[in-house]
Write a protein that holds these residues in place. Structure first.
Motif, PDB file in Angstrom:
ATOM      1  N   GLU A  62       0.866  -1.191   0.000  1.00 38.68           N
ATOM      2  CA  GLU A  62       0.000   0.000   0.000  1.00 38.68           C
ATOM      3  C   GLU A  62       0.895   1.231   0.000  1.00 38.68           C
ATOM      4  N   ALA A  63       0.334   2.354  -0.419  1.00 40.59           N
ATOM      5  CA  ALA A  63       1.096   3.606  -0.464  1.00 40.59           C
ATOM      6  C   ALA A  63       1.520   4.067   0.934  1.00 40.59           C
ATOM      7  N   SER A  64       2.629   4.756   0.994  1.00 40.13           N
ATOM      8  CA  SER A  64       3.117   5.310   2.268  1.00 40.13           C
ATOM      9  C   SER A  64       4.172   6.369   1.977  1.00 40.13           C
ATOM     10  N   THR A  65       4.168   7.420   2.762  1.00 41.87           N
ATOM     11  CA  THR A  65       5.271   8.392   2.724  1.00 41.87           C
ATOM     12  C   THR A  65       6.089   8.272   4.013  1.00 41.87           C
ATOM     13  N   ARG A  66       5.435   8.558   5.158  1.00 41.65           N
ATOM     14  CA  ARG A  66       6.121   8.614   6.441  1.00 41.65           C
ATOM     15  C   ARG A  66       6.708   7.271   6.873  1.00 41.65           C
ATOM     16  N   THR A  67       5.871   6.240   6.884  1.00 42.65           N
ATOM     17  CA  THR A  67       6.293   4.953   7.456  1.00 42.65           C
ATOM     18  C   THR A  67       7.418   4.335   6.627  1.00 42.65           C
ATOM     19  N   ARG A  68       7.225   4.331   5.332  1.00 45.20           N
ATOM     20  CA  ARG A  68       8.218   3.719   4.445  1.00 45.20           C
ATOM     21  C   ARG A  68       9.559   4.444   4.530  1.00 45.20           C
ATOM     22  N   ILE A 115       6.388  -4.975   6.773  1.00 44.37           N
ATOM     23  CA  ILE A 115       5.310  -5.165   5.801  1.00 44.37           C
ATOM     24  C   ILE A 115       4.124  -4.239   6.051  1.00 44.37           C
ATOM     25  N   ARG A 116       3.667  -3.612   4.970  1.00 42.68           N
ATOM     26  CA  ARG A 116       2.360  -2.929   4.966  1.00 42.68           C
ATOM     27  C   ARG A 116       1.491  -3.641   3.936  1.00 42.68           C
ATOM     28  N   HIS A 117       0.266  -3.953   4.352  1.00 41.25           N
ATOM     29  CA  HIS A 117      -0.606  -4.752   3.472  1.00 41.25           C
ATOM     30  C   HIS A 117      -2.062  -4.378   3.741  1.00 41.25           C
ATOM     31  N   GLU A 143      -3.966  -2.996  12.821  1.00 46.23           N
ATOM     32  CA  GLU A 143      -3.024  -2.274  13.696  1.00 46.23           C
ATOM     33  C   GLU A 143      -1.941  -1.578  12.869  1.00 46.23           C
ATOM     34  N   HIS A 144      -1.380  -0.561  13.472  1.00 44.31           N
ATOM     35  CA  HIS A 144      -0.215   0.162  12.929  1.00 44.31           C
ATOM     36  C   HIS A 144       0.650   0.453  14.163  1.00 44.31           C
ATOM     37  N   PRO A 145       1.333  -0.616  14.653  1.00 42.29           N
ATOM     38  CA  PRO A 145       1.967  -0.495  15.972  1.00 42.29           C
ATOM     39  C   PRO A 145       3.038   0.577  16.085  1.00 42.29           C
ATOM     40  N   THR A 146       3.837   0.789  15.026  1.00 47.14           N
ATOM     41  CA  THR A 146       4.872   1.820  15.184  1.00 47.14           C
ATOM     42  C   THR A 146       4.262   3.219  15.202  1.00 47.14           C
ATOM     43  N   GLN A 147       3.100   3.401  14.547  1.00 47.34           N
ATOM     44  CA  GLN A 147       2.404   4.696  14.658  1.00 47.34           C
ATOM     45  C   GLN A 147       1.904   4.874  16.092  1.00 47.34           C
ATOM     46  N   GLY A 148       1.335   3.796  16.658  1.00 48.51           N
ATOM     47  CA  GLY A 148       0.879   3.875  18.054  1.00 48.51           C
ATOM     48  C   GLY A 148       2.025   4.211  18.991  1.00 48.51           C
ATOM     49  N   HIS A 271      -1.931  14.434  14.497  1.00 50.52           N
ATOM     50  CA  HIS A 271      -2.536  13.825  13.295  1.00 50.52           C
ATOM     51  C   HIS A 271      -1.484  12.884  12.733  1.00 50.52           C
ATOM     52  N   PRO A 272      -1.857  11.634  12.408  1.00 47.44           N
ATOM     53  CA  PRO A 272      -0.831  10.700  11.917  1.00 47.44           C
ATOM     54  C   PRO A 272      -0.374  10.992  10.497  1.00 47.44           C
ATOM     55  N   GLY A 273      -1.174  11.800   9.741  1.00 46.06           N
ATOM     56  CA  GLY A 273      -0.877  12.040   8.330  1.00 46.06           C
ATOM     57  C   GLY A 273      -1.252  10.816   7.502  1.00 46.06           C
ATOM     58  N   PRO A 274      -1.470  10.990   6.199  1.00 47.35           N
ATOM     59  CA  PRO A 274      -1.545  12.280   5.526  1.00 47.35           C
ATOM     60  C   PRO A 274      -2.834  13.015   5.892  1.00 47.35           C
ATOM     61  N   MET A 275      -2.775  14.356   5.881  1.00 43.58           N
ATOM     62  CA  MET A 275      -3.941  15.153   6.300  1.00 43.58           C
ATOM     63  C   MET A 275      -4.825  15.515   5.117  1.00 43.58           C
TER      64      MET A 275
HETATM   65  N1   CP Z   1       0.914   7.764   9.263  1.00 41.45           N
HETATM   66  C1   CP Z   1       1.233   6.970   8.210  1.00 41.45           C
HETATM   67  O1   CP Z   1       1.181   5.738   8.290  1.00 41.45           O
HETATM   68  O2   CP Z   1       1.576   7.659   7.087  1.00 41.45           O
HETATM   69  P1   CP Z   1       2.020   6.966   5.717  1.00 41.45           P
HETATM   70  O3   CP Z   1       0.789   6.256   5.164  1.00 41.45           O
HETATM   71  O4   CP Z   1       2.482   8.084   4.835  1.00 41.45           O
HETATM   72  O5   CP Z   1       3.087   5.967   6.018  1.00 41.45           O
END
Ligand code: CP
Length: 316
Positions: A62-68, A115-117, A143-148, A271-275
Motif C-alpha cells: 500500500e502507499a506510504s510516505t512517512r512509514t516507508r 510489511i504494509r498490506h 493495527e499500525h503499531p509503530t504509529q501507536g 494527526h498521523p498524516g496524511p492530512m
Molecule cells: N501515518 C502513516 O502511516 O503515514 P504513511 O501512510 O504516509 O506511512
C-alpha cells in the motif's frame, strides 16, 4: 545508548505485530530505547553500527510516505542494508502469493521484513511463514503499531514523561483506522483515558470493549481533553452510505478554529498524516504552535530505529 542484551528479559519478541499483545513494560522499554537512539539523528555523522551486516526489506503493498521513508532511514542509521520491495513491478502481478514472495526474498538472506498490506492479519500470517523478524507497518484496519508507539512517545515527551491520567480524544474515521486501534491499546495500557469520537457509521459502540469511551458528540468532550488526535478520513475505504457530506462531517467532527478555541489552553494537537486539510483539520491549527504533527514524524524515526534494533536482538 544502553543496549538490550541476550539476557535482557525486557524484550523477547522476534516480531512486532501489534500493541494489543505488548505489556505496558514492553511498550515503555521500546519508548526508552527510542529515547536513547533519538540522539543519533542529531550527530554530524548520523549513524551507529548496531545493525551492521543485517538486511531489512521494506515490503509495501500500500502507499506510504512517512512509514516507508522512516523505516528506510531507521535501518540506514543503524548501518543495516535496506531493500525496497514494491508490489508494482514485482512478480505479484504474475500471481505470486504474499507467502511465496516473502519466502523468496528471505532466501536471499534477510533479517527483517517490514510489511504494509491491505489485509488485516497479513503481518501475523507472514510471521508464521518465515524465519526472519516481521514488523507490521500497517495491516488493513487492524493495527499500525509503530504509529501507536510514536504517538505515545510524542505524548510522553510533550507531558514531561507522563501519559498516565492524560485525556486523549481520537477523532473521525475510527472504524477504518488501524492507527486508532493501536493508539487505544497503547494509551490504555499506559494509563491514559481514551475518548473515541466520530459519527455512528464510522464509530461502532463495540469500540467500548477496547477500554475507550465512545461518543458521537465532539463538542461534549472538546473542553476536557489534553490531546486531540485527528484521523484522516479514509475516503478510499469508506462506503458512501457510511459518510454524510464532507461539509457535514467537517461541521460535526472537524477541528475547526471555533472548536479549537473551546479546547484547553495547552491542548496538544496530533494527526498521523496524511492530512485532508480543511476537512478533518483546519490548516492554521495543523501548522500552529500547539501542533505536534511534525514532532510525530521526527519521533517516528527514533521509534522505528528502536523496533528494528530490538527485534533483531532476539534469536530463534
Ligand atoms: N501515518 C502513516 O502511516 O503515514 P504513511 O501512510 O504516509 O506511512
Amino acid at each position: 545508548m544502553k543496549a538490550a542484551t541476550a539476557e535482557d528479559k525486557r524484550w523477547t519478541r522476534k516480531h512486532l505485530l501489534g500493541l494489543e499483545e505488548l505489556s505496558a513494560d514492553e511498550i515503555r522499554f521500546v519508548l526508552d530505547t527510542a529515547s536513547s537512539l533519538k540522539e543519533v539523528s542529531t550527530r554530524s555523522v548520523k549513524k551507529v553500527p548496531a545493525l551492521r551486516g543485517k538486511v531489512v526489506v521494506n515490503a509495501f503493498w500500500e502507499a506510504s510516505t512517512r512509514t516507508r521513508t522512516s523505516f528506510e532511514l531507521a535501518a540506514q542509521r543503524l548501518s543495516a542494508d535496506v531493500i525496497d520491495f514494491s508490489e508494482s513491478g514485482s512478480s505479484v502481478s504474475k500471481g505470486e502469493t504474499l507467502i511465496d514472495t516473502a519466502r523468496n526474498i528471505e532466501a536471499m538472506g534477510i533479517d527483517v521484513i517490514v510489511i504494509r498490506h491491505p489485509a488485516a492479519g497479513a503481518a501475523e500470517l507472514l510471521s508464521r511463514s518465515v524465519r526472519c523478524s516481521v514488523v507490521n507497518a500497517g495491516d488493513g484496519a487492524h493495527e499500525h503499531p509503530t504509529q501507536g508507539l510514536l504517538d505515545l512517545y510524542t505524548i510522553r515527551e510533550r507531558f514531561g514523561g507522563k501519559v498516565e491520567g492524560k485525556k486523549v480524544a481520537i477523532v473521525g474515521d475510527i472504524a477504518n483506522s488501524r492507527v486508532a486501534r493501536s493508539n487505544v491499546w497503547g494509551l490504555t495500557k499506559l494509563g491514559a483515558e481514551v475518548m473515541l469520537v466520530g459519527p455512528p457509521t464510522l464509530l461502532p459502540r463495540s469500540f467500548e470493549q477496547l477500554g475507550a469511551r465512545v461518543t458521537h458528540d465532539f463538542d461534549s468532550v472538546i473542553g476536557e481533553v489534553d490531546v486531540v488526535n485527528m484521523l484522516r478520513v479514509q475516503f478510499e475505504r469508506i462506503k458512501s452510505s457510511q459518510f454524510p457530506s464532507v461539509r457535514e462531517f467537517t461541521s460535526m467532527y472537524g477541528l475547526t478554529w471555533d472548536r479549537f478555541q473551546r479546547c484547553k489552553k495547552d491542548v496538544f494537537i496530533m494527526h498521523p498524516g496524511p492530512m485532508n486539510r480543511g476537512i478533518e483539520i483546519q490548516s492554521d491549527i495543523a501548522d500552529g504552535p500547539q501542533s505536534g504533527i511534525l514532532q510525530q514524524v521526527t519521533n517516528g524515526l527514533a521509534v522505528r530505529m528502536a523496533v528494528l534494533y530490538l527485534v533483531t536482538q532476539v534469536g530463534g
